[in-house]
Design a protein around this motif. Structure first.
Motif, PDB file in Angstrom:
ATOM      1  N   VAL A  98       0.871  -1.182   0.000  1.00  0.00           N
ATOM      2  CA  VAL A  98       0.000   0.000   0.000  1.00  0.00           C
ATOM      3  C   VAL A  98       0.910   1.235   0.000  1.00  0.00           C
ATOM      4  O   VAL A  98       1.854   1.279   0.783  1.00  0.00           O
ATOM      5  CB  VAL A  98      -0.902   0.038   1.249  1.00  0.00           C
ATOM      6  CG1 VAL A  98      -1.759   1.312   1.256  1.00  0.00           C
ATOM      7  CG2 VAL A  98      -1.749  -1.215   1.332  1.00  0.00           C
ATOM      8  N   ILE A  99       0.638   2.151  -0.889  1.00  0.00           N
ATOM      9  CA  ILE A  99       1.372   3.422  -0.859  1.00  0.00           C
ATOM     10  C   ILE A  99       0.356   4.479  -0.472  1.00  0.00           C
ATOM     11  O   ILE A  99      -0.817   4.423  -0.879  1.00  0.00           O
ATOM     12  CB  ILE A  99       2.003   3.742  -2.225  1.00  0.00           C
ATOM     13  CG1 ILE A  99       3.115   2.709  -2.527  1.00  0.00           C
ATOM     14  CG2 ILE A  99       2.597   5.156  -2.233  1.00  0.00           C
ATOM     15  CD1 ILE A  99       3.714   2.870  -3.906  1.00  0.00           C
ATOM     16  N   TYR A 100       0.818   5.350   0.374  1.00  0.00           N
ATOM     17  CA  TYR A 100      -0.155   6.367   0.828  1.00  0.00           C
ATOM     18  C   TYR A 100       0.543   7.714   0.971  1.00  0.00           C
ATOM     19  O   TYR A 100       1.775   7.811   0.995  1.00  0.00           O
ATOM     20  CB  TYR A 100      -0.789   5.941   2.156  1.00  0.00           C
ATOM     21  CG  TYR A 100       0.179   5.881   3.313  1.00  0.00           C
ATOM     22  CD1 TYR A 100       0.823   4.707   3.656  1.00  0.00           C
ATOM     23  CD2 TYR A 100       0.440   7.041   4.069  1.00  0.00           C
ATOM     24  CE1 TYR A 100       1.714   4.662   4.719  1.00  0.00           C
ATOM     25  CE2 TYR A 100       1.321   6.995   5.129  1.00  0.00           C
ATOM     26  CZ  TYR A 100       1.958   5.800   5.454  1.00  0.00           C
ATOM     27  OH  TYR A 100       2.839   5.783   6.477  1.00  0.00           O
ATOM     28  N   GLU A 101      -0.270   8.721   1.151  1.00  0.00           N
ATOM     29  CA  GLU A 101       0.231  10.061   1.421  1.00  0.00           C
ATOM     30  C   GLU A 101      -0.507  10.541   2.637  1.00  0.00           C
ATOM     31  O   GLU A 101      -1.693  10.283   2.809  1.00  0.00           O
ATOM     32  CB  GLU A 101      -0.040  10.978   0.220  1.00  0.00           C
ATOM     33  CG  GLU A 101       0.842  12.191   0.172  1.00  0.00           C
ATOM     34  CD  GLU A 101       0.568  13.034  -1.085  1.00  0.00           C
ATOM     35  OE1 GLU A 101       0.705  12.484  -2.206  1.00  0.00           O
ATOM     36  OE2 GLU A 101       0.195  14.210  -0.915  1.00  0.00           O
ATOM     37  N   TYR A 102       0.238  11.239   3.499  1.00  0.00           N
ATOM     38  CA  TYR A 102      -0.305  11.622   4.812  1.00  0.00           C
ATOM     39  C   TYR A 102       0.216  13.026   5.097  1.00  0.00           C
ATOM     40  O   TYR A 102       1.385  13.339   4.817  1.00  0.00           O
ATOM     41  CB  TYR A 102       0.186  10.622   5.842  1.00  0.00           C
ATOM     42  CG  TYR A 102      -0.278  10.845   7.272  1.00  0.00           C
ATOM     43  CD1 TYR A 102      -1.622  10.677   7.640  1.00  0.00           C
ATOM     44  CD2 TYR A 102       0.640  11.216   8.261  1.00  0.00           C
ATOM     45  CE1 TYR A 102      -2.015  10.878   8.967  1.00  0.00           C
ATOM     46  CE2 TYR A 102       0.235  11.404   9.591  1.00  0.00           C
ATOM     47  CZ  TYR A 102      -1.088  11.223   9.939  1.00  0.00           C
ATOM     48  OH  TYR A 102      -1.484  11.416  11.231  1.00  0.00           O
ATOM     49  N   PHE A 162      -4.562   6.688  -0.788  1.00  0.00           N
ATOM     50  CA  PHE A 162      -4.174   5.274  -0.627  1.00  0.00           C
ATOM     51  C   PHE A 162      -4.173   4.615  -1.988  1.00  0.00           C
ATOM     52  O   PHE A 162      -5.076   4.886  -2.779  1.00  0.00           O
ATOM     53  CB  PHE A 162      -5.205   4.508   0.229  1.00  0.00           C
ATOM     54  CG  PHE A 162      -5.194   4.863   1.698  1.00  0.00           C
ATOM     55  CD1 PHE A 162      -4.114   4.532   2.517  1.00  0.00           C
ATOM     56  CD2 PHE A 162      -6.288   5.515   2.275  1.00  0.00           C
ATOM     57  CE1 PHE A 162      -4.165   4.847   3.871  1.00  0.00           C
ATOM     58  CE2 PHE A 162      -6.313   5.816   3.626  1.00  0.00           C
ATOM     59  CZ  PHE A 162      -5.260   5.486   4.426  1.00  0.00           C
ATOM     60  N   THR A 163      -3.229   3.779  -2.245  1.00  0.00           N
ATOM     61  CA  THR A 163      -3.335   2.938  -3.443  1.00  0.00           C
ATOM     62  C   THR A 163      -4.416   1.890  -3.168  1.00  0.00           C
ATOM     63  O   THR A 163      -4.759   1.632  -2.003  1.00  0.00           O
ATOM     64  CB  THR A 163      -1.993   2.249  -3.788  1.00  0.00           C
ATOM     65  OG1 THR A 163      -1.558   1.532  -2.637  1.00  0.00           O
ATOM     66  CG2 THR A 163      -0.953   3.247  -4.233  1.00  0.00           C
ATOM     67  N   PRO A 164      -4.939   1.243  -4.261  1.00  0.00           N
ATOM     68  CA  PRO A 164      -6.102   0.354  -4.084  1.00  0.00           C
ATOM     69  C   PRO A 164      -5.827  -0.834  -3.123  1.00  0.00           C
ATOM     70  O   PRO A 164      -6.762  -1.401  -2.569  1.00  0.00           O
ATOM     71  CB  PRO A 164      -6.359  -0.161  -5.496  1.00  0.00           C
ATOM     72  CG  PRO A 164      -5.671   0.775  -6.405  1.00  0.00           C
ATOM     73  CD  PRO A 164      -4.551   1.394  -5.666  1.00  0.00           C
ATOM     74  N   GLN A 165      -4.576  -1.203  -2.895  1.00  0.00           N
ATOM     75  CA  GLN A 165      -4.283  -2.345  -2.019  1.00  0.00           C
ATOM     76  C   GLN A 165      -4.710  -2.090  -0.583  1.00  0.00           C
ATOM     77  O   GLN A 165      -4.777  -3.006   0.237  1.00  0.00           O
ATOM     78  CB  GLN A 165      -2.785  -2.679  -2.042  1.00  0.00           C
ATOM     79  CG  GLN A 165      -2.275  -3.258  -3.337  1.00  0.00           C
ATOM     80  CD  GLN A 165      -1.971  -2.172  -4.369  1.00  0.00           C
ATOM     81  OE1 GLN A 165      -2.054  -0.943  -4.081  1.00  0.00           O
ATOM     82  NE2 GLN A 165      -1.678  -2.562  -5.585  1.00  0.00           N
ATOM     83  N   TRP A 166      -4.969  -0.780  -0.231  1.00  0.00           N
ATOM     84  CA  TRP A 166      -5.396  -0.422   1.121  1.00  0.00           C
ATOM     85  C   TRP A 166      -6.628  -1.212   1.547  1.00  0.00           C
ATOM     86  O   TRP A 166      -6.689  -1.755   2.638  1.00  0.00           O
ATOM     87  CB  TRP A 166      -5.672   1.100   1.180  1.00  0.00           C
ATOM     88  CG  TRP A 166      -6.448   1.549   2.389  1.00  0.00           C
ATOM     89  CD1 TRP A 166      -7.756   1.906   2.448  1.00  0.00           C
ATOM     90  CD2 TRP A 166      -5.957   1.670   3.715  1.00  0.00           C
ATOM     91  NE1 TRP A 166      -8.148   2.260   3.710  1.00  0.00           N
ATOM     92  CE2 TRP A 166      -7.025   2.110   4.533  1.00  0.00           C
ATOM     93  CE3 TRP A 166      -4.702   1.451   4.330  1.00  0.00           C
ATOM     94  CZ2 TRP A 166      -6.916   2.340   5.902  1.00  0.00           C
ATOM     95  CZ3 TRP A 166      -4.623   1.699   5.694  1.00  0.00           C
ATOM     96  CH2 TRP A 166      -5.694   2.125   6.464  1.00  0.00           C
ATOM     97  N   TYR A 167      -7.577  -1.286   0.615  1.00  0.00           N
ATOM     98  CA  TYR A 167      -8.822  -1.992   0.955  1.00  0.00           C
ATOM     99  C   TYR A 167      -8.527  -3.488   1.171  1.00  0.00           C
ATOM    100  O   TYR A 167      -9.024  -4.111   2.112  1.00  0.00           O
ATOM    101  CB  TYR A 167      -9.876  -1.805  -0.157  1.00  0.00           C
ATOM    102  CG  TYR A 167     -11.159  -2.529   0.166  1.00  0.00           C
ATOM    103  CD1 TYR A 167     -12.045  -2.022   1.136  1.00  0.00           C
ATOM    104  CD2 TYR A 167     -11.469  -3.756  -0.449  1.00  0.00           C
ATOM    105  CE1 TYR A 167     -13.204  -2.715   1.464  1.00  0.00           C
ATOM    106  CE2 TYR A 167     -12.619  -4.451  -0.102  1.00  0.00           C
ATOM    107  CZ  TYR A 167     -13.483  -3.922   0.848  1.00  0.00           C
ATOM    108  OH  TYR A 167     -14.608  -4.608   1.176  1.00  0.00           O
ATOM    109  N   GLU A 168      -7.713  -3.986   0.271  1.00  0.00           N
ATOM    110  CA  GLU A 168      -7.343  -5.406   0.358  1.00  0.00           C
ATOM    111  C   GLU A 168      -6.697  -5.708   1.717  1.00  0.00           C
ATOM    112  O   GLU A 168      -6.966  -6.722   2.339  1.00  0.00           O
ATOM    113  CB  GLU A 168      -6.317  -5.701  -0.743  1.00  0.00           C
ATOM    114  CG  GLU A 168      -6.336  -7.106  -1.260  1.00  0.00           C
ATOM    115  CD  GLU A 168      -5.304  -7.229  -2.375  1.00  0.00           C
ATOM    116  OE1 GLU A 168      -4.295  -7.939  -2.141  1.00  0.00           O
ATOM    117  OE2 GLU A 168      -5.481  -6.598  -3.441  1.00  0.00           O
TER     118      GLU A 168
END
Ligand code: ADP
Length: 542
Positions: free
Chosen positions: A25-29, A42-48
């Motif tokens: 997961v790649i994200y920005e905060y 969040f990249t889509p893998q966040w949900y996964e």
């Protein structure tokens, strides 16, 4: 313009595909200096990963923070704040609990990228699901723990030992038990490797070294039993076995080893050995005793055989003596029997041819002679029988004069026939002897026989003198004849057995007389009279 837009779209499309295929997961905060802030992407893998939508995560930071496992939350918050304060990279492994309640391990890396004019920090972060790795790590840890526990409870020492390419070596691991056996710690041994070799018993050193060299060369199982002297001075027997984890020619080589204290086994073995030796010694002793017993038995047997031989010899001597006596006395039996025959013949012829001349007195006389001759023969036979059991007659007291008279009468027919006069000069006090009467009679018989034999073909006076007299403490019996006297060699040799000058003699009589005299503690002497005849003198103790 169109192309710029197109290429931008193309890039966006490329990034989207790239984004979708990322294994994380790649994200920005965006946060303030305390680390509190808000997710913006969040990249889509966040949900996964979380089973929470990106929208929900972006809308409320507490939704995302709420995913952090309660046990890890405080640590996470603290590290996050610290990273914000110091503008450093946050690296942390935490557990999250997904919407459906699944616990996952994530490795989170958050890097501060920039700070805007409001002082807010933009973070670019990566979350990687490391649950699988963590499980492996955990089970590895558990295995390690289990191994450590096992290693400590094992009665054997365990070690790992590495040999480097430059020849240096060191322990990678040494269990407590191994330290106990050596009485040196892991670090002590690693600091000074010669401590190990110094422990080894001088007598086992060369063997251990050559085993070591061979194992290092071959990479095969190393096994050796040897003695060590520990730090406290204890002598221990140990067994070392080790296997390398790879070809020993490519360094570094790690040897995995087991160290066993076999002192007790060795002692037991030695005790067993000693016991075996003792048993063998005892057996050898037993064998020796058995051999000695066997020898003794053989000796006893040979003694017994010898005794048997002696007995049979003596029996033989006795019987040969007896048989000689039989021969010697045979004519004594034959004579009365011969007389019986002659008398009977005469009686027969008288009865046959001269019936008319027969006087009843003559017949009665002849019959009387037959009866007395018969009695004589019977007496001789019974005395002969008595002689067969020489020494078995009871001791008795008897009148020597009476015995002499009786004996001369018994062979009276013979000396009458030979025209020999027997003159008795017997002691008036009737000397009493104590002994075996039959044996003494044997002496008299023999003396009379020899006297008759010596006179038989000799000229001159034909007489036998038998005298008895008391002489001090002895009763003396003398038998003299008018024959030629004893031959010189008979007198010189004494009364040896089987000395005879007669064609059918046995050479027993004098010897036996001497034996009988000895039996009665009497002396016997033979000599020749000045007149030439033979003289036998017996002196019996009273
Ligand atoms: P044997 O009956 O075989 O003659 P003896 O032992 O009685 O055995 O006698 C041994 C020998 O001693 C005789 O052969 C004889 O030579 C000698 N001898 C014994 N008695 C007389 C005797 N009265 N006169 C002469 N010689 C004798």
């Amino acid at each position: 313009m169109e192309t710029t837009r197109e290429s931008l779209l193309l890039m966006q499309e490329r990034f989207r595909r790239f984004e979708q295929n990322l294994p994380c997961v790649i994200y920005e905060y965006v946060s303030d200096d305390t680390g509190i802030g808000q997710f913006v992407y969040f990249t889509p893998q966040w949900y996964e990963l979380t089973e929470v939508t990106a929208e929900a995560g972006i809308a409320d930071v507490n939704v995302a923070i709420g995913l952090v496992h309660p046990d890890d939350r405080a640590a996470f918050m603290e590290k996050n704040a610290h990273a914000a304060q110091t503008m450093t990279v946050l690296r942390i492994k935490i557990r999250i609990v997904t919407a459906s309640g699944i616990i996952k391990w994530i490795a989170l890396t958050s890097s501060p990228m920039s700070r805007n004019q409001d002082g807010l920090i933009t973070w670019n972060g990566v979350m990687i699901d490391v649950t699988a790795e963590k499980l492996v790590e955990e089970s590895l840890y558990e295995a390690k723990e289990r191994f450590a526990r096992m290693a400590e409870t094992l009665p054997h020492g365990l070690y790992e030992y590495v040999i480097h390419a430059d020849g240096r070596s060191e322990y990678l691991y040494l269990s407590k038990r191994a330290e106990e056996i050596y009485e040196y710690s892991f670090s002590e041994l690693n600091e000074n490797m010669s401590l190990f070799w110094d422990m080894v018993h001088a007598d086992d050193l060369a063997r251990l070294r050559s085993t070591d060299v061979a194992a290092n060369r071959s990479g095969n199982l190393f096994v050796s039993e040897f003695r060590i002297k520990t730090r406290s001075g204890k002598l221990k027997w140990v067994q070392l076995s080790a296997l390398p984890d790879r070809n020993p020619r490519s360094f570094p080589v790690v040897w995995h080893g087991v160290l066993v204290d076999i002192t007790q086994e060795k002692q037991a073995e030695q005790a067993r050995l000693q016991q075996q030796i003792n048993q063998e010694l005892a057996q050898a002793r037993l064998l020796r005793i058995q051999q000695v017993e066997q020898l003794n038995a053989e000796l006893a047997q040979s003694i017994e055989e010898k005794n048997q031989l002696l007995r049979s010899l003596s029996l033989f001597a006795k019987s040969s003596m007896a048989s000689n006596l039989v021969s010697t006395l045979a004519h004594e039996v034959n004579q009365p029997l011969g007389a019986i025959a002659i008398n009977a013949q005469q009686l027969q012829s008288v009865l046959k041819g001269h019936a008319n001349d027969l006087h009843i007195e003559d017949a009665q006389y002849l019959l009387g002679r037959i009866r007395s001759d018969n009695q004589r023969a019977a007496d001789v036979i019974s005395r002969l029988r008595a002689l067969f059991v020489l020494g078995s007659e009871p001791l008795e007291k008897f009148d020597l004069n009476e015995l002499i008279t009786e004996t001369t009468e018994a062979i009276g027919f013979e000396h009458l026939r030979q025209n020999i006069s027997v003159i008795l000069e017997l002691d008036v006090s009737n000397p009493i002897l104590s002994g075996e009467r039959g044996q003494i009679q044997m002496i008299i018989f023999n003396a009379l026989n020899n006297a008759i034999d010596s006179i038989r073909n000799h000229g001159g006076t034909r007489a036998i003198h038998i005298r008895t007299l008391h002489q001090g403490e002895s009763v003396v019996m003398e038998v003299e004849d008018t024959g030629p006297g004893f031959p010189d060699h008979i007198l010189q040799n004494g009364f040896q057995l089987f000395q005879t000058t007669k064609p059918h003699g046995m050479g027993v009589g004098l010897w036996l007389s001497r034996a009988i005299a000895d039996n009665h503690k009497a002396t016997m002497r033979a000599s020749n009279l000045p007149s030439g005849g033979a003289q036998l003198v017996f002196a019996f103790p009273v």
